[in-house]
Write a protein that holds these residues in place. Structure first.
Motif, PDB file in Angstrom:
ATOM      1  N   THR A  33      -5.843 -22.068 -12.771  1.00 15.08           N
ATOM      2  CA  THR A  33      -4.914 -22.471 -13.827  1.00 15.08           C
ATOM      3  C   THR A  33      -4.603 -21.295 -14.754  1.00 15.08           C
ATOM      4  O   THR A  33      -3.450 -21.052 -15.102  1.00 15.08           O
ATOM      5  N   ARG A  34      -5.644 -20.554 -15.137  1.00 15.74           N
ATOM      6  CA  ARG A  34      -5.447 -19.370 -15.982  1.00 15.74           C
ATOM      7  C   ARG A  34      -4.560 -18.337 -15.278  1.00 15.74           C
ATOM      8  O   ARG A  34      -3.711 -17.714 -15.907  1.00 15.74           O
ATOM      9  N   LEU A  35      -4.766 -18.172 -13.978  1.00 12.32           N
ATOM     10  CA  LEU A  35      -3.930 -17.251 -13.212  1.00 12.32           C
ATOM     11  C   LEU A  35      -2.471 -17.720 -13.221  1.00 12.32           C
ATOM     12  O   LEU A  35      -1.549 -16.905 -13.353  1.00 12.32           O
ATOM     13  N   SER A  36      -2.267 -19.026 -13.115  1.00 14.00           N
ATOM     14  CA  SER A  36      -0.889 -19.548 -13.147  1.00 14.00           C
ATOM     15  C   SER A  36      -0.252 -19.302 -14.511  1.00 14.00           C
ATOM     16  O   SER A  36       0.941 -19.014 -14.599  1.00 14.00           O
ATOM     17  N   TYR A  37      -1.040 -19.403 -15.588  1.00 15.73           N
ATOM     18  CA  TYR A  37      -0.511 -19.097 -16.918  1.00 15.73           C
ATOM     19  C   TYR A  37      -0.137 -17.623 -17.032  1.00 15.73           C
ATOM     20  O   TYR A  37       0.896 -17.280 -17.609  1.00 15.73           O
ATOM     21  N   LEU A  38      -0.971 -16.771 -16.484  1.00 15.41           N
ATOM     22  CA  LEU A  38      -0.686 -15.341 -16.507  1.00 15.41           C
ATOM     23  C   LEU A  38       0.579 -15.037 -15.710  1.00 15.41           C
ATOM     24  O   LEU A  38       1.442 -14.273 -16.157  1.00 15.41           O
ATOM     25  N   LEU A  39       0.708 -15.649 -14.549  1.00 14.08           N
ATOM     26  CA  LEU A  39       1.909 -15.472 -13.731  1.00 14.08           C
ATOM     27  C   LEU A  39       3.145 -15.987 -14.477  1.00 14.08           C
ATOM     28  O   LEU A  39       4.197 -15.339 -14.479  1.00 14.08           O
ATOM     29  N   GLY A  40       3.010 -17.146 -15.129  1.00 13.61           N
ATOM     30  CA  GLY A  40       4.114 -17.685 -15.927  1.00 13.61           C
ATOM     31  C   GLY A  40       4.508 -16.749 -17.050  1.00 13.61           C
ATOM     32  O   GLY A  40       5.695 -16.551 -17.326  1.00 13.61           O
ATOM     33  N   LEU A  41       3.503 -16.157 -17.707  1.00 13.66           N
ATOM     34  CA  LEU A  41       3.762 -15.202 -18.789  1.00 13.66           C
ATOM     35  C   LEU A  41       4.511 -13.981 -18.269  1.00 13.66           C
ATOM     36  O   LEU A  41       5.509 -13.549 -18.858  1.00 13.66           O
ATOM     37  N   VAL A  42       4.060 -13.430 -17.150  1.00 25.05           N
ATOM     38  CA  VAL A  42       4.694 -12.227 -16.590  1.00 25.05           C
ATOM     39  C   VAL A  42       6.139 -12.524 -16.169  1.00 25.05           C
ATOM     40  O   VAL A  42       7.061 -11.775 -16.512  1.00 25.05           O
ATOM     41  N   ILE A  43       6.338 -13.622 -15.463  1.00 21.87           N
ATOM     42  CA  ILE A  43       7.688 -13.959 -14.992  1.00 21.87           C
ATOM     43  C   ILE A  43       8.607 -14.274 -16.167  1.00 21.87           C
ATOM     44  O   ILE A  43       9.740 -13.775 -16.235  1.00 21.87           O
ATOM     45  N   SER A  44       8.136 -15.093 -17.102  1.00 16.55           N
ATOM     46  CA  SER A  44       8.962 -15.436 -18.271  1.00 16.55           C
ATOM     47  C   SER A  44       9.272 -14.194 -19.105  1.00 16.55           C
ATOM     48  O   SER A  44      10.393 -14.032 -19.587  1.00 16.55           O
ATOM     49  N   GLY A  45       8.283 -13.334 -19.268  1.00 19.96           N
ATOM     50  CA  GLY A  45       8.510 -12.093 -20.010  1.00 19.96           C
ATOM     51  C   GLY A  45       9.527 -11.200 -19.335  1.00 19.96           C
ATOM     52  O   GLY A  45      10.390 -10.614 -19.995  1.00 19.96           O
ATOM     53  N   LEU A  46       9.444 -11.109 -18.021  1.00 25.15           N
ATOM     54  CA  LEU A  46      10.401 -10.299 -17.264  1.00 25.15           C
ATOM     55  C   LEU A  46      11.819 -10.854 -17.390  1.00 25.15           C
ATOM     56  O   LEU A  46      12.771 -10.104 -17.630  1.00 25.15           O
ATOM     57  N   VAL A  47      11.967 -12.163 -17.254  1.00 24.72           N
ATOM     58  CA  VAL A  47      13.297 -12.770 -17.374  1.00 24.72           C
ATOM     59  C   VAL A  47      13.833 -12.592 -18.794  1.00 24.72           C
ATOM     60  O   VAL A  47      15.028 -12.322 -18.978  1.00 24.72           O
ATOM     61  N   THR A  48      12.963 -12.718 -19.790  1.00 22.08           N
ATOM     62  CA  THR A  48      13.387 -12.499 -21.182  1.00 22.08           C
ATOM     63  C   THR A  48      13.912 -11.067 -21.346  1.00 22.08           C
ATOM     64  O   THR A  48      14.992 -10.853 -21.907  1.00 22.08           O
ATOM     65  N   TRP A  49      13.144 -10.115 -20.847  1.00 20.41           N
ATOM     66  CA  TRP A  49      13.553  -8.713 -20.958  1.00 20.41           C
ATOM     67  C   TRP A  49      14.882  -8.461 -20.229  1.00 20.41           C
ATOM     68  O   TRP A  49      15.778  -7.781 -20.759  1.00 20.41           O
ATOM     69  N   LEU A  50      15.038  -9.019 -19.033  1.00 20.67           N
ATOM     70  CA  LEU A  50      16.289  -8.844 -18.279  1.00 20.67           C
ATOM     71  C   LEU A  50      17.467  -9.480 -19.009  1.00 20.67           C
ATOM     72  O   LEU A  50      18.564  -8.916 -19.046  1.00 20.67           O
ATOM     73  N   ALA A  51      17.250 -10.654 -19.607  1.00 23.20           N
ATOM     74  CA  ALA A  51      18.324 -11.323 -20.343  1.00 23.20           C
ATOM     75  C   ALA A  51      18.706 -10.536 -21.592  1.00 23.20           C
ATOM     76  O   ALA A  51      19.889 -10.426 -21.930  1.00 23.20           O
ATOM     77  N   ILE A  52      17.711  -9.987 -22.284  1.00 28.51           N
ATOM     78  CA  ILE A  52      17.999  -9.154 -23.459  1.00 28.51           C
ATOM     79  C   ILE A  52      18.792  -7.916 -23.046  1.00 28.51           C
ATOM     80  O   ILE A  52      19.772  -7.538 -23.701  1.00 28.51           O
ATOM     81  N   THR A  53      18.390  -7.306 -21.952  1.00 28.26           N
ATOM     82  CA  THR A  53      19.097  -6.130 -21.436  1.00 28.26           C
ATOM     83  C   THR A  53      20.536  -6.477 -21.073  1.00 28.26           C
ATOM     84  O   THR A  53      21.471  -5.742 -21.430  1.00 28.26           O
ATOM     85  N   ALA A  54      20.728  -7.601 -20.382  1.00 31.20           N
ATOM     86  CA  ALA A  54      22.083  -8.026 -20.000  1.00 31.20           C
ATOM     87  C   ALA A  54      22.929  -8.329 -21.232  1.00 31.20           C
ATOM     88  O   ALA A  54      24.105  -7.949 -21.293  1.00 31.20           O
ATOM     89  N   ALA A  55      22.342  -8.999 -22.213  1.00 32.85           N
ATOM     90  CA  ALA A  55      23.077  -9.318 -23.447  1.00 32.85           C
ATOM     91  C   ALA A  55      23.461  -8.045 -24.194  1.00 32.85           C
ATOM     92  O   ALA A  55      24.591  -7.906 -24.673  1.00 32.85           O
ATOM     93  N   ARG A  56      22.518  -7.121 -24.289  1.00 35.44           N
ATOM     94  CA  ARG A  56      22.778  -5.847 -24.982  1.00 35.44           C
ATOM     95  C   ARG A  56      23.896  -5.074 -24.280  1.00 35.44           C
ATOM     96  O   ARG A  56      24.813  -4.549 -24.930  1.00 35.44           O
TER      97      ARG A  56
END
Length: 155
Positions: A87-110
């Motif tokens: 479960t902790r690993l799934s949270y870490l994976l969720g954090l990494v994926i969500s963080g990556l998508v956030t960063w990509l969306a910020i980059t695209a918006a910028r």
């Protein structure tokens, strides 16, 4: 109630309002069209945007409430300690994926903002606006996964 809960509640409220407006405009459109009173060519776009905003707005709230689809068949078969770490690993994976998508969306918006891209359909607006719900959603999901990791580690 912790300090971030109101932000997640706002997120759920945005989703509820958006889905409510979506239902209202669709019913109103059907009513008006069937009576031959008006045609609203922009309405399809409005429903698309409401659906996008509502879905991306609601996802962090659903995650925070643990109300999302949770397939835990495998976790139930594992020993409790192994399931905990999975479960902790799934949270870490969720954090990494969500963080990556956030960063990509910020980059695209910028990038969209810097070149002045516009959406030209029936409605005309800056293209970067389309990234705001994505940034909101995945930024809050990243925060929730981070909070889950921290809470489960005893910190």
């Amino acid at each position: 109630m912790n300090r971030v809960s109101p932000v997640f509640t706002l997120s759920g409220g945005i989703a509820a309002l958006g889905f409510g407006l979506l239902a209202l405009v669709v019913v109103l459109d059907i009513f008006v069209r069937n009576l031959g009173l008006a045609k609203w060519p922009w309405l399809n776009e409005i429903t698309e945007y409401l659906l996008t905003i509502s879905t991306f707005g609601g996802a962090p709230w659903v995650l925070r409430q643990s109300a999302h689809v949770n397939v835990d068949v495998v976790l139930r078969l594992l020993p409790q300690a192994v399931a905990f770490h999975a479960t902790r690993l799934s949270y870490l994976l969720g954090l990494v994926i969500s963080g990556l998508v956030t960063w990509l969306a910020i980059t695209a918006a910028r990038d969209s903002y810097s070149i002045g891209s516009m959406v030209f359909k029936n409605l005309v607006f800056p293209e970067w606006w389309m990234m705001v719900p994505v940034i909101w959603c995945f930024g809050l999901c990243s925060l929730e996964f981070f909070l889950r990791i921290v809470a489960r580690s005893g910190a």
